[in-house]
Design an enzyme around this catalytic site. Structure first.
Site, PDB file in Angstrom:
ATOM      1  N   LYS A 178       0.832  -1.168  -0.031  1.00  0.00           N
ATOM      2  CA  LYS A 178       0.037   0.063   0.109  1.00  0.00           C
ATOM      3  C   LYS A 178       0.835   1.405   0.097  1.00  0.00           C
ATOM      4  CE  LYS A 178      -2.578   2.241   3.926  1.00  0.00           C
ATOM      5  NZ  LYS A 178      -1.322   2.871   4.261  1.00  0.00           N
ATOM      6  N   ASN A 179       1.893   1.305   0.636  1.00  0.00           N
ATOM      7  CA  ASN A 179       2.565   2.717   0.977  1.00  0.00           C
ATOM      8  C   ASN A 179       3.273   2.814  -0.219  1.00  0.00           C
ATOM      9  OD1 ASN A 179       1.256   2.877   3.211  1.00  0.00           O
ATOM     10  ND2 ASN A 179       2.949   2.371   4.861  1.00  0.00           N
ATOM     11  N   CYS A 220      -5.096   8.242   8.754  1.00  0.00           N
ATOM     12  CA  CYS A 220      -5.680   7.443  10.130  1.00  0.00           C
ATOM     13  C   CYS A 220      -5.501   8.313  11.343  1.00  0.00           C
ATOM     14  CB  CYS A 220      -4.739   6.268  10.438  1.00  0.00           C
ATOM     15  SG  CYS A 220      -5.550   4.866   9.491  1.00  0.00           S
ATOM     16  N   ARG A 225       0.498  13.999  13.300  1.00  0.00           N
ATOM     17  CA  ARG A 225       1.166  13.739  12.056  1.00  0.00           C
ATOM     18  C   ARG A 225       1.490  15.165  11.233  1.00  0.00           C
ATOM     19  NH1 ARG A 225      -1.463   8.396   9.392  1.00  0.00           N
ATOM     20  NH2 ARG A 225       0.723   8.311   8.504  1.00  0.00           N
ATOM     21  N   ASP A 243       3.101   0.100  12.288  1.00  0.00           N
ATOM     22  CA  ASP A 243       1.933  -0.541  11.961  1.00  0.00           C
ATOM     23  C   ASP A 243       1.503  -1.776  12.199  1.00  0.00           C
ATOM     24  OD1 ASP A 243       1.574   1.743  10.325  1.00  0.00           O
ATOM     25  OD2 ASP A 243       2.275   1.394   8.586  1.00  0.00           O
ATOM     26  N   ARG A 269      -9.231   0.053   3.679  1.00  0.00           N
ATOM     27  CA  ARG A 269      -8.070   0.936   3.023  1.00  0.00           C
ATOM     28  C   ARG A 269      -6.704   0.235   2.869  1.00  0.00           C
ATOM     29  NH1 ARG A 269      -7.577   6.127   6.866  1.00  0.00           N
ATOM     30  NH2 ARG A 269      -5.906   6.264   5.214  1.00  0.00           N
TER      31      ARG A 269
HETATM   32  C1  UD1 Z   1       4.296   6.467   6.690  1.00  0.00           C
HETATM   33  C2  UD1 Z   1       3.273   5.434   6.518  1.00  0.00           C
HETATM   34  C3  UD1 Z   1       2.421   5.001   7.684  1.00  0.00           C
HETATM   35  C4  UD1 Z   1       3.681   4.480   8.749  1.00  0.00           C
HETATM   36  C5  UD1 Z   1       4.520   5.678   9.038  1.00  0.00           C
HETATM   37  C6  UD1 Z   1       5.793   5.171   9.871  1.00  0.00           C
HETATM   38  C7  UD1 Z   1       2.313   5.959   4.206  1.00  0.00           C
HETATM   39  C8  UD1 Z   1       1.313   6.544   3.487  1.00  0.00           C
HETATM   40  N1  UD1 Z   1       2.270   6.013   5.540  1.00  0.00           N
HETATM   41  O1  UD1 Z   1       3.459   7.734   7.206  1.00  0.00           O
HETATM   42  O2  UD1 Z   1       1.748   3.837   7.604  1.00  0.00           O
HETATM   43  O3  UD1 Z   1       2.932   4.220   9.860  1.00  0.00           O
HETATM   44  O4  UD1 Z   1       5.028   6.087   7.785  1.00  0.00           O
HETATM   45  O5  UD1 Z   1       6.321   4.278   9.333  1.00  0.00           O
HETATM   46  O6  UD1 Z   1       3.652   5.687   3.809  1.00  0.00           O
HETATM   47  N2  UD1 Z   1       6.738  13.730  11.658  1.00  0.00           N
HETATM   48  C9  UD1 Z   1       6.999  15.075  12.129  1.00  0.00           C
HETATM   49  N3  UD1 Z   1       6.943  15.812  11.093  1.00  0.00           N
HETATM   50  C10 UD1 Z   1       6.965  15.802   9.827  1.00  0.00           C
HETATM   51  C11 UD1 Z   1       6.527  14.257   9.481  1.00  0.00           C
HETATM   52  C12 UD1 Z   1       6.425  13.512  10.516  1.00  0.00           C
HETATM   53  O7  UD1 Z   1       7.055  15.332  13.322  1.00  0.00           O
HETATM   54  O8  UD1 Z   1       6.857  16.766   9.056  1.00  0.00           O
HETATM   55  C13 UD1 Z   1       6.522  12.699  12.673  1.00  0.00           C
HETATM   56  C14 UD1 Z   1       5.124  12.182  12.862  1.00  0.00           C
HETATM   57  O9  UD1 Z   1       4.318  13.069  13.682  1.00  0.00           O
HETATM   58  C15 UD1 Z   1       5.284  10.903  13.265  1.00  0.00           C
HETATM   59  C16 UD1 Z   1       6.635  10.392  12.873  1.00  0.00           C
HETATM   60  O10 UD1 Z   1       7.219  11.602  12.463  1.00  0.00           O
HETATM   61  O11 UD1 Z   1       5.502  10.923  14.874  1.00  0.00           O
HETATM   62  C17 UD1 Z   1       6.581   9.452  11.718  1.00  0.00           C
HETATM   63  O12 UD1 Z   1       5.782   9.776  10.648  1.00  0.00           O
HETATM   64  P1  UD1 Z   1       6.428   9.939   9.188  1.00  0.00           P
HETATM   65  O13 UD1 Z   1       7.315   8.637   9.100  1.00  0.00           O
HETATM   66  O14 UD1 Z   1       6.305  10.840   8.317  1.00  0.00           O
HETATM   67  O15 UD1 Z   1       4.955   8.747   8.687  1.00  0.00           O
HETATM   68  P2  UD1 Z   1       4.093   9.012   7.494  1.00  0.00           P
HETATM   69  O16 UD1 Z   1       4.885   9.552   6.440  1.00  0.00           O
HETATM   70  O17 UD1 Z   1       2.979   9.849   7.739  1.00  0.00           O
END
Ligand code: UD1
Length: 445
Positions: free
Chosen positions: A21-22, A116, A121, A304, A396
């Site tokens: 998915k990702n 989710c 986030r 996840d 999803r």
């Molecule tokens: C992606 C995955 C999700 C997975 C996650 C962590 C997709 C579509 N989703 O989500 O399934 O659970 O990686 O492996 O690929 N953060 C910040 N600032 C930012 C961005 C992130 O502080 O600008 C923090 C978030 O709040 C969170 C952590 O970083 O605590 C991890 O987030 P991130 O790795 O960005 O996850 P996603 O890309 O949203």
């Protein structure tokens, strides 16, 4: 939609794991960079992919499904550059069009994304990256707007190895002049898949899979054919299901290396794990024993799979501790599992789980995608009937979930909620070969 599960049957059999998915979500967005046709193989027919494709269409791209899991994508020279809130609120990965459209050195406007309900986030690291690359970035009325100024490669250090921020910066940098270096980059397999895909379209990305990624920018991107990697989270869920239900499950079409953090924990709790090229068999041979888990960015234990593991630990002898280090709001499933007899205490980022002999079926509600999958697993283990509401969240991220589990002996039924007009969700049964796109994510419409 509701899923009704009769517990007590050990799951036995083989299951073919779908495309990730990702990876699919980011590759669909990244295809916008190409000036030629992109063909993606092994794309799962899940609700999140359906939403991402709706965004492609709104932006002006053309999408055609070919057979069951192949997608043809074609983008016009001039495209729309704004995503409507109604679509972005459905899916966090809508934010990935930011980097993809920025790579074309154009203006982009996207609403702050949804997705989710697992934590705050934020997008600060994404915005910092684009701004360092030379975009004028603003956030007003709930929309992020990036306008290219002097777009040039640079060195960007990420405070946290965010998956989404690494992906957005990789895509934007692929279209910038000069070289960009991302330090403390995310190392997830989906990042490597994106790098390989960008390179297949003509980009020059090196170092993906390590914490230092180097991107030499270009504006020459051509079409390509590319196959999405298998979904390590879907695979992990079926492997954990074998342990939870007391059965034996073989996941097929997997990349074993991506599953090492999960395999190690399954062995810790006393499950037998047999690896054979692209297959992994998990079987329960005796009692489950307690263990501790810390979620971490890859190659640590994936957040996840934290909720599914909680179900396994709820049935393991002794006391287990889970520390959630990635998302602050990912223990919501604990309250639902307690309805089923689990003994779990949550304090901040830590959950303490006292194993019980059995779970009992109950009415429960899914709060997010992975929580929904965990309740399904709990239902397989429980005595009696479990009714999961808001179960459409599961569609999803899991392709043909009812069909795949039923084929291994699960007693599971999908019921439409009164008045939602869904009927039994066609995309869930797993037996249709030529469904069109509209049938795939029926639960999210
Ligand atoms: C992606 C995955 C999700 C997975 C996650 C962590 C997709 C579509 N989703 O989500 O399934 O659970 O990686 O492996 O690929 N953060 C910040 N600032 C930012 C961005 C992130 O502080 O600008 C923090 C978030 O709040 C969170 C952590 O970083 O605590 C991890 O987030 P991130 O790795 O960005 O996850 P996603 O890309 O949203």
């Amino acid at each position: 939609m509701k899923l009704v599960v009769q517990g007590g049957t050990p799951l036995k059999g083989r299951v073919r794991i779908s495309g990730a998915k990702n990876s699919s979500l980011v590759l669909i967005a990244a295809s916008a960079i190409s000036s030629g046709e992109v063909i993606l193989d092994n794309v799962p027919r899940i609700a999140d992919v359906k939403t991402q494709l709706e965004i492609v269409r709104v932006l002006g791209g053309q999408v055609v499904w070919e057979g069951r899991n192949t997608l043809r994508l074609k983008w016009p020279e001039r495209l729309n550059r704004e995503i409507p809130y109604s679509l972005a609120k459905k899916i966090r990965a809508s934010n990935l069009f930011l980097g993809a459209l920025a790579a074309k050195r154009g203006q982009v406007k996207i609403p702050l994304p949804g997705g989710c309900n697992i934590g705050s986030r934020p997008m600060d690291l994404h915005l910092k990256g684009l701004s360092m690359l030379g975009f004028d970035v603003s956030l007003e009325h709930g929309f992020i707007e990036a306008v290219p100024k002097k777009v040039e490669g640079c060195t960007i250090y990420l405070d946290f190895p965010s998956v989404g921020a690494t992906e957005n910066i990789m895509m934007a940098a692929a279209g910038a002049s000069g070289t960009t270096v991302i330090e403390n980059a995310a190392k997830e397999p989906e990042i490597v898949d994106l790098a390989n895909f960008l390179n297949a379209m003509g980009a020059k990305v090196r170092g993906a899979g390590t914490d230092l990624i180097r991107i030499d920018g270009t504006q020459e991107f051509h079409g390509t054919r590319f196959s999405v990697i298998p979904d390590r989270i879907e695979a992990g869920t079926y492997m954990i299901a074998a342990g939870v239900s007391g059965g034996e499950v073989t996941v097929e079409n997997v990349i074993v290396k991506h599953l090492q953090p999960v395999i190690a924990k399954l062995q810790d709790v006393g499950l037998e794990v047999e690896v054979n090229e692209d297959k992994v068999t998990v079987r329960r041979v005796g009692e489950l024993t307690a263990t501790d888990i810390k979620t971490l960015p890859y190659p640590g234990f994936p957040t996840d799979l934290q909720s599914p593991m909680m179900v396994l630990l709820a049935l393991a002898k002794g006391t287990s501790v889970i520390v959630e280090n990635v998302f602050e709001n990912r223990f919501q499933v604990a309250d639902e599992l307690k309805r089923m007899g689990a003994k779990i205490q949550v304090k901040g980022h830590t959950a303490v789980i006292e194993g019980v002999e059995y779970l009992s079926g109950a009415q429960v509600k899914a709060s997010d995608l992975r929580a929904g999958a965990s309740l399904l697993l709990a239902g397989f283990a429980a005595r009696g009937e479990t009714e999961i509401s808001v179960a459409e969240l599961i569609t999803r991220g899991y392709e043909a979930v009812v069909g795949k589990f039923s084929a291994m002996g699960a007693k599971i039924k999908a019921l439409a909620d009164e008045g939602d007009g869904l009927g039994i969700c066609a995309g869930l049964s797993g037996h249709e070969e030529d469904r069109d796109d509209d049938q795939t994510g029926c639960a999210s419409s």
